[in-house]
Design a protein around this motif. Structure first.
Motif, PDB file in Angstrom:
ATOM      1  N   UNK A   1       0.825  -1.210   0.000  1.00 41.59           N
ATOM      2  CA  UNK A   1       0.000   0.000   0.000  1.00 41.59           C
ATOM      3  C   UNK A   1       0.862   1.264   0.000  1.00 41.59           C
TER       4      UNK A   1
ATOM      5  N   UNK B   1       3.890   1.584  -1.086  1.00 39.60           N
ATOM      6  CA  UNK B   1       4.499   1.703  -2.409  1.00 39.60           C
ATOM      7  C   UNK B   1       3.510   2.210  -3.446  1.00 39.60           C
ATOM      8  N   UNK B   2       2.301   1.665  -3.418  1.00 42.83           N
ATOM      9  CA  UNK B   2       1.277   2.076  -4.395  1.00 42.83           C
ATOM     10  C   UNK B   2       0.896   3.547  -4.209  1.00 42.83           C
TER      11      UNK B   2
ATOM     12  N   UNK C   1       3.636   5.636  -5.644  1.00 47.68           N
ATOM     13  CA  UNK C   1       3.717   5.603  -7.102  1.00 47.68           C
ATOM     14  C   UNK C   1       2.513   6.274  -7.760  1.00 47.68           C
TER      15      UNK C   1
END
Lengths: 267, 267
Positions: free
Chosen positions: A256, A258-259, A262
């Motif tokens: 989560x 990382x998402x 990004x």
């Protein structure tokens, strides 16, 4: 090429190390003249851009220094700025100014044959005046910043050391990772690359970059690269441990985080 | 959508978990009918494609088994194949055949709204018959392979366990790396992402993928993912040590090996 296309330069004089490149550039419509030596190239320059490997930039700054006209501003496009900026600044005569730059543009391809006039468009460009020359170099810094802005770049002004920490994380670390992933898979089973989807393709694209350029960057920015690598290794070990321990909430936290990071990239 | 566009299916019947999705799909020109239950959807099917998260695929295989007509072939699109293939094979009635598939296509986007008829074009698709059913399932395997080839895919036939080792390296490891890089940078300084060039952008693209899907993949392929992660961590530590020791020939070896590997990717 970009400076000519956008009308930012009255006269563009190029020196290039290889005579055959100089010969080829003479025929390019964006090049007004080529010079046989760096000194000759800068003799009447108001702005000099040193575009070479980092080690060569320092050499070139020393070489052109005696030939620089009064008031000349010198910048560069080197990927590491700390030592380079201090060395180039020290090399300047009293009547010239060095303010480093690092346009975050380019690809794994090198050479003038791969040039494009819109390379800098909408790209970040760092301009990196030394903190202790902020006052004396204010005008030169603004000139360099305006040069890159005129080529379409978004300019960020940071100190050379801040720059080196930032690029260690957002550029040199990704290169170390992409290289290591490809180096690993090459030894495991190279034929598997034929099965790859876009995920592996994108994740590894920069591994095709020029090795010599990257050795110089790793040499020049060694301390910051090692620091970023160590912290990333801790992060990766954290994910390894979470998967090994079947700690799926922790795995989700990392996916989560990382998402979210990004997803916030500009499109 | 791809099967309709390429004329590979006479009649396409869809079941989807959410009623509102079924309603929306009824209006799609590529969908002949929707069914209210999985059993109803497969009642007259010659080929059934289970497209769902890995855990759900096994459930669905068990649920449709009693409703499958004689000779029906069932495949799936799950990203992990070992346990799934054994479970789905075991769930089949004597007169039906399960042969798993894994089309290496898709993006970080999910849902039928993001469908495209050329999604599978020129993509690798694994077809993964169990080694011990090779003889009895030869015809079913060929039918499944032809289905994906008709949609434009390049089919590779491997065992489910070989598949899981391959994708652990070329798909799950890159995901773990991209996620960890983003998770790390999010904690370090998220604002730095605004300075990023295409390198970080490409290297991290897949970190935007759906977290729930990836937790399931890491759960299902845990052993192979951990093995690949460990070996990659060794590789990264090797690069770290080489830079720390100023062993530039070793750094070059790794950069060159990575570049050679990446340069051989198909364009």
């Amino acid at each position: 090429m970009a400076a000519r296309a956008r009308g930012t330069a009255r006269r563009i004089v190029i020196w290039s190390r290889r005579p055959e490149t100089r010969l080829a550039l003479q025929k390019q419509p964006w090049c007004d003249a080529t010079a046989d030596t760096p000194e000759e190239a800068v003799r009447h320059a108001t702005l000099v851009v040193l575009a070479a490997p980092v080690e060569k930039i320092i050499e070139l700054a020393r070489q052109i220094a005696p030939a620089l006209p009064a008031g000349a501003i010198v910048t560069d496009v080197g990927s590491v700025k700390g030592e380079l900026t201090r060395a180039c600044h020290a090399a300047m005569p009293a009547t010239a100014f060095f303010v480093g730059s690092h346009p975050m543009a380019g690809s794994q391809k090198t050479g003038w044959e791969n040039a494009s006039a819109d390379l800098f468009d909408k790209r970040v460009c760092f301009v990196t005046p030394l903190a202790d020359t902020a006052a004396t170099h204010a005008k030169a810094t603004e000139t360099v910043a305006r040069f890159w802005r005129d080529l379409g770049s978004e300019v960020s002004t940071v100190t050379p050391d801040e720059h080196d920490e930032i690029v260690a994380h957002i550029s040199h670390l990704p290169q170390a990772i992409a290289t290591s992933l490809c180096s690993f898979l090459a030894q495991k089973n190279p034929a598997w690359r034929n099965f790859s989807g876009n995920g592996l393709r994108d994740t590894t694209r920069i591994a095709a970059s020029d090795a010599t350029m990257w050795i110089e960057i790793f040499q020049q920015n060694r301390d910051e690269v090692l620091r970023a690598l160590s912290r990333f290794q801790d992060e990766l070990q954290g994910l390894h441990a979470a998967i090994a321990n079947r700690d799926w909430p922790e795995v989700r936290t990392r996916l989560d985080r990382g998402k979210t990071y990004r997803d916030a990239f500009r499109p």
